[in-house]
Design an enzyme around this catalytic site. Structure first.
Site, PDB file in Angstrom:
ATOM      1  N   LYS A  82       7.932  -0.896   2.488  1.00 21.50           N
ATOM      2  CA  LYS A  82       8.609  -2.266   3.183  1.00 21.50           C
ATOM      3  C   LYS A  82       9.172  -3.103   2.856  1.00 21.50           C
ATOM      4  O   LYS A  82      10.486  -3.493   2.195  1.00 21.50           O
ATOM      5  CB  LYS A  82       8.873  -1.822   5.024  1.00 21.50           C
ATOM      6  N   ARG A 159       8.847  -3.875  16.253  1.00 16.20           N
ATOM      7  CA  ARG A 159       8.306  -2.398  16.151  1.00 16.20           C
ATOM      8  C   ARG A 159       8.165  -1.358  17.261  1.00 16.20           C
ATOM      9  O   ARG A 159       7.333  -0.380  17.791  1.00 16.20           O
ATOM     10  CB  ARG A 159       6.403  -2.296  16.291  1.00 16.20           C
ATOM     11  N   ARG A 193      -3.514   1.601  -2.327  1.00 15.07           N
ATOM     12  CA  ARG A 193      -3.911   0.062  -2.934  1.00 15.07           C
ATOM     13  C   ARG A 193      -5.086  -0.528  -2.833  1.00 15.07           C
ATOM     14  O   ARG A 193      -5.863  -0.395  -2.705  1.00 15.07           O
ATOM     15  CB  ARG A 193      -2.974  -0.404  -1.820  1.00 15.07           C
ATOM     16  N   ARG A 237      -8.495  -3.310   1.147  1.00 21.57           N
ATOM     17  CA  ARG A 237      -8.167  -3.775   1.729  1.00 21.57           C
ATOM     18  C   ARG A 237      -9.234  -3.204   2.718  1.00 21.57           C
ATOM     19  O   ARG A 237      -9.199  -1.818   3.237  1.00 21.57           O
ATOM     20  CB  ARG A 237      -6.707  -4.408   2.078  1.00 21.57           C
ATOM     21  N   ARG A 248      -3.308   4.447  12.437  1.00 24.76           N
ATOM     22  CA  ARG A 248      -1.891   3.709  11.729  1.00 24.76           C
ATOM     23  C   ARG A 248      -0.752   4.071  11.943  1.00 24.76           C
ATOM     24  O   ARG A 248      -0.455   3.747  12.755  1.00 24.76           O
ATOM     25  CB  ARG A 248      -1.968   2.345  10.704  1.00 24.76           C
TER      26      ARG A 248
END
Length: 300
Positions: A82, A159, A193, A237, A248
């Site tokens: 996004k 959300r 990531r 992360r 998630r």
């Protein structure tokens, strides 16, 4: 200004905002709690929105040719991209890209009262409570208003249906872009990531190559590797573990799919399946938005 002219034909004529979003959000928050902001249970959202609308003077319709006053929303699972595509469209359309995930991470890096509580939620893949997200967003919108911003592309908000109802009550959202990606690719992308601990740039070490089948095309997404100066400074992360990523995705599907239906019923939802990496997906997204003639300037 060909971009703006095509968008004007694509969507309905601009309707002035129903009222000021950030003012309404701030008024809907109670600061009396020692644990931070929370929605005041005595405030009825519909009544508050109606009262705010009455008290707000109508704004004149700004010119689309200035590339402003676009109110777009990006939906999609965590890690789908996004931020990447919202940022590119932000540059193309001349409106700010506001990512609530970035706002949360900024708060996490601070020494605020809620920082430790937020870390516990985020590190376990849980959603941050509505009232806190709304508080952060309202502060960001107030800051933007002071700088003269009059449009935005939201990334990560709303959300939940509650958030969507609040947003619809105070602003006319023009378009909601729902990005989709195969779960196998999404999981690999999240686990790959990396962030440079020194400059803060984002990279991805995953090389995703999924063979096509049953009429599907092969999906290839090359890694986004760092320059030599960042190679030794890459970090992962804390919430990018397989267990947390899967949690998630589960939480997202449970909480946010009703939001997709909320906007689908209103005729504002554009569903876009990412066919691969940026070189394949970006031109097709622009075509879906009737912006294909401007893709070269956007990429540059």
């Amino acid at each position: 200004m060909a971009v703006v002219h095509r968008l004007f034909r694509l969507f309905s004529p601009f309707t002035p905002a129903k009222n000021n979003l950030s003012s309404f959000l701030i008024r809907s928050l109670s600061s009396s709690s020692p644990h931070g902001p929370s929605l005041d249970p005595e405030i009825d959202l519909k009544e508050a929105a109606a009262e705010l609308e009455k008290s707000s003077s109508p704004s004149s319709s700004p010119s689309w040719t200035k590339g402003r006053n676009f109110h777009w929303v990006f939906l999609g699972c965590p890690g789908v991209g996004k931020g990447t595509y919202a940022s590119r469209l932000s540059t193309l359309l001349g409106v700010p890209h506001i990512a609530t995930g970035d706002l949360v991470r900024e708060e996490l890096s601070s020494s605020g009262l809620l920082s430790s509580q937020l870390k516990e939620l985020v590190n376990h893949g849980k959603l941050v409570p509505d009232e806190f997200i709304i508080s952060l967003l309202s502060k960001r919108l107030e800051a933007g208003k002071e700088k003269g911003e009059s449009g935005y592309i939201l990334d990560g908000f709303p959300r939940t249906v509650t958030q969507a109802e609040i947003l619809e009550g105070v602003i006319n959202v023009d378009l909601v872009i729902n990005l989709k990606l195969k779960e196998e690719a999404l999981l690999a992308k999240c686990l790959g990531r990396r962030i440079c601990s020194e400059c803060g740039e984002n990279y991805n070490v995953a090389c995703i190559d999924i063979k096509g089948g049953d009429g599907d095309d092969r999906m290839y997404m090359p890694p986004l590797l760092p320059p030599p100066k960042c190679e030794s400074k890459l970090i992962t992360r804390a919430d990018d573990t397989e267990e947390v990523v899967k949690e998630r995705l589960r939480v997202y599907n449970k909480m946010t799919q009703p939001v997709e239906e909320f906007y689908r019923k209103r005729g504002k939802l554009l569903e876009f399946e990412l066919p691969g990496g940026i070189p394949q997906s970006w031109p097709k997204l622009l075509r879906a938005l009737h912006l294909e003639d401007d893709k070269q300037s956007a990429i540059a």
